[in-house]
Motif scaffolding. Structure first.
Motif, PDB file in Angstrom:
ATOM      1  N   VAL A  27     -45.034  61.168 -56.312  1.00 29.61           N
ATOM      2  CA  VAL A  27     -44.879  62.199 -57.341  1.00 29.61           C
ATOM      3  C   VAL A  27     -44.405  63.504 -56.707  1.00 29.61           C
ATOM      4  O   VAL A  27     -43.494  64.158 -57.218  1.00 29.61           O
ATOM      5  N   ASN A  28     -45.007  63.880 -55.591  1.00 33.74           N
ATOM      6  CA  ASN A  28     -44.637  65.135 -54.938  1.00 33.74           C
ATOM      7  C   ASN A  28     -43.233  65.093 -54.340  1.00 33.74           C
ATOM      8  O   ASN A  28     -42.590  66.123 -54.216  1.00 33.74           O
ATOM      9  N   ALA A  29     -42.755  63.920 -53.986  1.00 34.87           N
ATOM     10  CA  ALA A  29     -41.410  63.790 -53.413  1.00 34.87           C
ATOM     11  C   ALA A  29     -40.327  63.859 -54.487  1.00 34.87           C
ATOM     12  O   ALA A  29     -39.217  64.326 -54.231  1.00 34.87           O
ATOM     13  N   ALA A  30     -40.625  63.369 -55.674  1.00 38.74           N
ATOM     14  CA  ALA A  30     -39.647  63.366 -56.767  1.00 38.74           C
ATOM     15  C   ALA A  30     -39.480  64.797 -57.266  1.00 38.74           C
ATOM     16  O   ALA A  30     -40.372  65.610 -57.127  1.00 38.74           O
ATOM     17  N   PRO A  31     -38.365  65.169 -57.833  1.00 35.55           N
ATOM     18  CA  PRO A  31     -37.234  64.339 -58.221  1.00 35.55           C
ATOM     19  C   PRO A  31     -36.124  64.255 -57.178  1.00 35.55           C
ATOM     20  O   PRO A  31     -35.198  63.484 -57.346  1.00 35.55           O
ATOM     21  N   GLY A  32     -36.203  65.006 -56.090  1.00 32.91           N
ATOM     22  CA  GLY A  32     -35.083  65.041 -55.152  1.00 32.91           C
ATOM     23  C   GLY A  32     -35.179  64.069 -54.002  1.00 32.91           C
ATOM     24  O   GLY A  32     -34.473  64.211 -53.003  1.00 32.91           O
ATOM     25  N   ALA A  33     -36.045  63.064 -54.085  1.00 35.15           N
ATOM     26  CA  ALA A  33     -36.248  62.143 -52.978  1.00 35.15           C
ATOM     27  C   ALA A  33     -35.037  61.253 -52.744  1.00 35.15           C
ATOM     28  O   ALA A  33     -34.348  60.867 -53.677  1.00 35.15           O
ATOM     29  N   THR A  37     -36.407  59.570 -47.671  1.00 30.44           N
ATOM     30  CA  THR A  37     -37.709  60.120 -48.073  1.00 30.44           C
ATOM     31  C   THR A  37     -38.672  58.986 -48.372  1.00 30.44           C
ATOM     32  O   THR A  37     -39.817  58.983 -47.897  1.00 30.44           O
ATOM     33  N   TYR A  38     -38.217  58.019 -49.166  1.00 30.56           N
ATOM     34  CA  TYR A  38     -39.092  56.905 -49.532  1.00 30.56           C
ATOM     35  C   TYR A  38     -39.417  56.031 -48.333  1.00 30.56           C
ATOM     36  O   TYR A  38     -40.548  55.564 -48.195  1.00 30.56           O
ATOM     37  N   LEU A  61     -37.806  54.386 -57.960  1.00 30.17           N
ATOM     38  CA  LEU A  61     -39.060  54.978 -57.493  1.00 30.17           C
ATOM     39  C   LEU A  61     -39.219  56.407 -58.009  1.00 30.17           C
ATOM     40  O   LEU A  61     -40.324  56.833 -58.352  1.00 30.17           O
ATOM     41  N   THR A  62     -38.128  57.139 -58.081  1.00 30.93           N
ATOM     42  CA  THR A  62     -38.178  58.495 -58.634  1.00 30.93           C
ATOM     43  C   THR A  62     -38.583  58.449 -60.103  1.00 30.93           C
ATOM     44  O   THR A  62     -39.427  59.245 -60.548  1.00 30.93           O
TER      45      THR A  62
END
Length: 185
Positions: A27-33, A37-38, A61-62
């Motif tokens: 959640v914290n990585a989205a939306p620009g992951a 990143t994943y 995943l985003t």
């Protein structure tokens, strides 16, 4: 769930601990992951047996992370339960016990040959579900206005309101300044 004297925090079931923390990290990585990143998150949270994340899977995943976000930010329990149930329905599979990578037997909630994203979806929502059942107050989002960071509270007392000490300090300083202005006005 029990207190872990070694770490000084709460010890959840395997799904409730690392899996819920991976959910928060997604959640914290989205939306620009990105795919990188994943891949980093998968490695950081020691999720095993997956193939490299493709750009299409990163997008999926985003989208999943955005569906998870309200579970962390919804303050009322019943809507949280409803949200988790909706997401559980998306990943519904027959659970089974697995033992791999020298780990003790544990549950899996997606087929071993399921696509990486499907397995991560099942893993993360089961983790969030376990924490929600064990202690729903331990799933949260930062209480500082303007911060959208979510977390799983593993502290001893389970009363975390902010994502970090920095956000707590900023919120407390802002409240102090508001009180000061109100007192001088």
């Amino acid at each position: 769930m029990q207190f872990n004297a070694y770490t000084g925090g709460m010890q959840f079931t395997p799904y409730g601990g690392v899996a819920a923390q991976l959910a928060a990290a997604l959640v914290n990585a989205a939306p620009g992951a990105t795919t990188a990143t994943y891949e980093d998150l998968i490695e950081t949270y020691d999720y095993r047996g997956t193939s490299p994340v493709t750009p299409a899977e990163a997008a999926e995943l985003t989208a999943w992370a955005e569906r998870l976000r309200p579970v962390f930010s919804e303050p009322a329990l019943q809507p949280r339960v409803d949200l988790v149930n909706e997401l559980l329905a998306v990943v519904a599979a027959r659970p089974y016990l697995s033992q791999h990578h020298d780990r003790p037997p544990h549950f899996h909630y997606a087929a071993e040959d399921a696509p990486t994203v499907q397995r991560i979806k099942a893993y993360t929502i089961m983790g969030v579900g376990h924490v929600l059942c064990d202690d729903p107050q331990r799933i949260g989002s930062c209480g500082r206005p303007g911060c959208a960071t979510v977390f799983v509270d593993t502290s001893r007392n389970g009363r975390r309101r902010f994502c970090s000490p920095e956000c707590a300090n900023r919120a407390h300083v802002a409240a102090h300044r508001r009180r000061q202005r109100a007192g001088t006005a």
